[in-house]
Design a protein around this motif. Structure first.
Motif, mmCIF file in Angstrom:
data_model
loop_
_atom_site.group_PDB
_atom_site.id
_atom_site.type_symbol
_atom_site.label_atom_id
_atom_site.label_comp_id
_atom_site.label_asym_id
_atom_site.label_seq_id
_atom_site.Cartn_x
_atom_site.Cartn_y
_atom_site.Cartn_z
ATOM 1 N N GLU A 203 -30.906 19.134 -63.364
ATOM 2 C CA GLU A 203 -32.040 18.958 -62.390
ATOM 3 C C GLU A 203 -32.163 18.693 -60.968
ATOM 4 O O GLU A 203 -30.957 17.371 -61.136
ATOM 5 C CB GLU A 203 -33.189 18.647 -62.967
ATOM 6 N N THR A 204 -32.885 19.360 -59.981
ATOM 7 C CA THR A 204 -32.590 18.526 -58.625
ATOM 8 C C THR A 204 -32.838 16.902 -59.009
ATOM 9 O O THR A 204 -34.289 16.392 -59.749
ATOM 10 C CB THR A 204 -33.875 18.903 -58.006
ATOM 11 N N CYS B 51 -30.993 14.366 -60.567
ATOM 12 C CA CYS B 51 -30.367 13.783 -61.325
ATOM 13 C C CYS B 51 -28.861 13.124 -60.774
ATOM 14 O O CYS B 51 -28.359 12.477 -61.674
ATOM 15 C CB CYS B 51 -30.500 13.982 -62.552
ATOM 16 N N LYS C 227 -26.164 15.175 -59.715
ATOM 17 C CA LYS C 227 -25.130 16.324 -58.985
ATOM 18 C C LYS C 227 -23.959 15.614 -58.086
ATOM 19 O O LYS C 227 -23.319 15.560 -58.487
ATOM 20 C CB LYS C 227 -25.184 16.997 -58.845
ATOM 21 N N GLU D 180 -25.616 22.999 -55.101
ATOM 22 C CA GLU D 180 -27.023 24.423 -55.305
ATOM 23 C C GLU D 180 -26.034 25.708 -54.933
ATOM 24 O O GLU D 180 -26.462 26.559 -54.596
ATOM 25 C CB GLU D 180 -28.196 23.837 -53.742
ATOM 26 N N THR E 151 -25.442 22.582 -59.665
ATOM 27 C CA THR E 151 -26.624 24.043 -59.258
ATOM 28 C C THR E 151 -27.670 23.411 -60.208
ATOM 29 O O THR E 151 -27.654 23.447 -61.696
ATOM 30 C CB THR E 151 -26.712 25.334 -59.969
ATOM 31 N N ASN E 152 -29.392 23.498 -60.463
ATOM 32 C CA ASN E 152 -30.784 23.069 -60.491
ATOM 33 C C ASN E 152 -30.560 24.096 -61.241
ATOM 34 O O ASN E 152 -31.691 24.685 -62.204
ATOM 35 C CB ASN E 152 -31.558 22.765 -60.152
ATOM 36 N N GLU F 15 -23.262 18.838 -68.184
ATOM 37 C CA GLU F 15 -25.067 18.973 -68.289
ATOM 38 C C GLU F 15 -24.897 16.984 -68.160
ATOM 39 O O GLU F 15 -25.258 16.708 -68.715
ATOM 40 C CB GLU F 15 -25.298 19.543 -68.997
ATOM 41 N N PRO G 184 -31.440 14.640 -67.699
ATOM 42 C CA PRO G 184 -33.027 14.576 -66.136
ATOM 43 C C PRO G 184 -33.165 12.809 -67.046
ATOM 44 O O PRO G 184 -32.777 12.606 -68.148
ATOM 45 C CB PRO G 184 -33.610 15.325 -67.006
ATOM 46 N N ASN H 1 -36.533 12.684 -60.728
ATOM 47 C CA ASN H 1 -35.505 11.950 -61.123
ATOM 48 C C ASN H 1 -34.791 10.930 -60.623
ATOM 49 O O ASN H 1 -35.804 10.562 -59.948
ATOM 50 C CB ASN H 1 -33.722 12.903 -61.637
#
Length: 454
Positions: free
Chosen positions: A168-169, A171, A173, A239, A279-280, A306, A309, A354
């Motif tokens: 998720e956005t 978190c 990445k 993204e 990517t989310n 992965e 969150p 997050n």
């Protein structure tokens, strides 16, 4: 059975003879110790987590002992610190205690006393293996799920395989991509990041591959793209699910052949960079809907990681919140700490933004909060309201006054953690991620310092 690694001790002082004496004394007792004459050189290594105990002098020309401690704590490092001084005063002892120093010794120090104090501090601060905080580059965690992620990164980073990071956005990445680069054999080469969602689609091709002078309106001079800038390093496409179909085809060509052309040029360029993307979105679903090329998806998804969150790793919430508060607190101020009630309230909140949301909230507290402790009532209203409306919320007729409810929660929390620690208050304080003095003070207020079952 694997032999337990020895805990590492660092002595910081600018007197070579004293450093040699201290290190020799500790090593002769079977402890692993080394010294550093330069605080500015030592502090980054300490913050990185290279040591289990720091012993520092107070008067050092390059940087004083208190400044060393503030720099270490400001970097989010909670390593225990012993201060040694030949100029001990009551005021300096008070200041050392305020900064959370584990022990304070005045010279001259007998060798046996030094070793005994060091062993005691190491024992009191030694974390249990299941809850040891792990770190990877700029990421820290005490959660088992994240530990699995960290171990996977350490395995795949030295390879040349492409990596797709999912999550998720907010978190982490980007930090994970940077960690992959830092753990790889390309770590001395550039790390180049492109946020595909932040650049207009009509400019993204030029951003990635560069352009020649006059290639389009406004192209007044030649420009190299991000792939070329990455050289033999790592290019991180964040993204990547936002890429248009035409650009997906061009990226696929780069991944298949290593070749690309600048906009407005017919000459092939060769990319030697390793690709990490994130990517989310659910890219497999995007493939099924015809919005993302299946062949590109499989080229990107050689190895996937992965990131869970924040709501799925509640143990990290208080750890990261305190880390960010320590990081952002203004210089010269003692970082405030979270009370158990505040920690529990934060754990009830789902953190839709997050780690990024947690970082922003912690920075606000670090700058604006003036007390030594952060209570549940000091948290943003959205967190408090969610906690009060949670599954254990009671009706207004049954609800206790806030102070009484807070006291009741504190006592129940302390009882539980003391029982988990088999009555050992020092261990209970560690499990609570609290300063021992603070824990004892709260436990004493609730009458739990002698008989936790009372």
């Amino acid at each position: 059975m694997a032999k337990k690694p020895r805990q590492k001790i660092l002595f910081i002082d600018d007197i070579p003879a004293l450093c040699e004496e201290m290190v020799t004394t500790l090593c002769n007792e079977g402890l692993e110790a080394e010294s550093n004459l330069s605080p500015l050189d030592a502090i980054p290594k300490v913050v990185r987590g290279d040591y289990d105990l720091i012993i520092t002098g107070m008067v050092i020309a390059e940087l004083g002992g208190f400044e060393i401690i503030r720099s270490i704590r400001g970097g989010g490092c909670r390593v225990p610190i012993i201060m040694v001084t030949g100029f001990g005063t009551e005021q300096s002892a008070i200041e050392a205690a305020r900064l959370g120093v584990a022990d304070y010794l005045t010279k001259p120090i007998e060798s046996k006393e030094l070793v005994a104090r060091v062993r005691r501090v190491l024992w009191e601060h030694a974390p249990s293996p299941p809850t040891r905080h792990k770190s990877l580059a700029r990421m820290i965690s005490g959660d088992a799920k994240m530990n699995t992620v960290f171990e996977k990164v350490k395995t795949i980073a030295p390879t040349e395989s492409r990596v797709l990071i999912l999550g998720e956005t907010g978190c982490g990445k980007q930090l994970l991509a940077h960690a992959i680069h830092q753990q790889s054999q390309r770590s001395e080469q550039p790390f180049v990041e492109v946020n595909c969602a932040a650049i207009p689609s009509n400019l993204l091709e030029s951003e990635l591959f560069g352009h020649e002078e006059g290639a389009f309106t406004g192209a007044s001079k030649k420009r190299i793209g991000r792939f070329e800038a990455a050289g033999n390093g790592t290019i991180f496409l964040d993204e990547i699910g936002e890429l248009g179909f035409e650009l997906q085809s061009k990226l696929l060509h780069v991944l298949d052949s290593g070749k690309y052309t600048r906009v407005g040029s017919g000459k092939d360029q060769i990319s030697h960079a390793r690709l990490v993307s994130a990517t989310n979105r659910d890219l497999m679903k995007e493939v099924e809907l015809g919005r993302f090329r299946a062949d590109l998806y499989y080229r990107l998804n050689v190895i996937s990681i992965e990131l869970p969150p924040l709501r799925e790793r509640p143990g990290d919430i208080s750890l990261l919140a305190q880390h960010f508060v320590n990081q952002f607190v203004p210089e010269g101020r003692q970082p405030p700490t979270f009370t158990p009630s505040a920690v529990e309230m934060m754990r009830l909140y789902p953190w839709p933004g997050n780690v990024r949301e947690l970082q922003n909230f912690a920075e606000q507290l670090a700058v604006l909060h003036r007390n030594t402790h952060i209570e549940a009532t000091d948290l943003p209203s959205r967190i408090v309201q969610h906690g009060l409306a949670g599954p254990n919320a009671v009706s207004s007729k049954e609800r206790l006054p806030f102070r009484k409810a807070k006291d009741q929660f504190e006592r129940e929390y302390l009882l539980g953690v003391i029982q988990d620690a088999n009555g050992n208050l020092a261990e209970a304080a560690r499990l609570s991620d609290m300063d021992r003095a603070q824990f004892y003070r709260i436990a004493k207020r609730h009458g739990l310092t002698t008989n936790p079952d009372s």
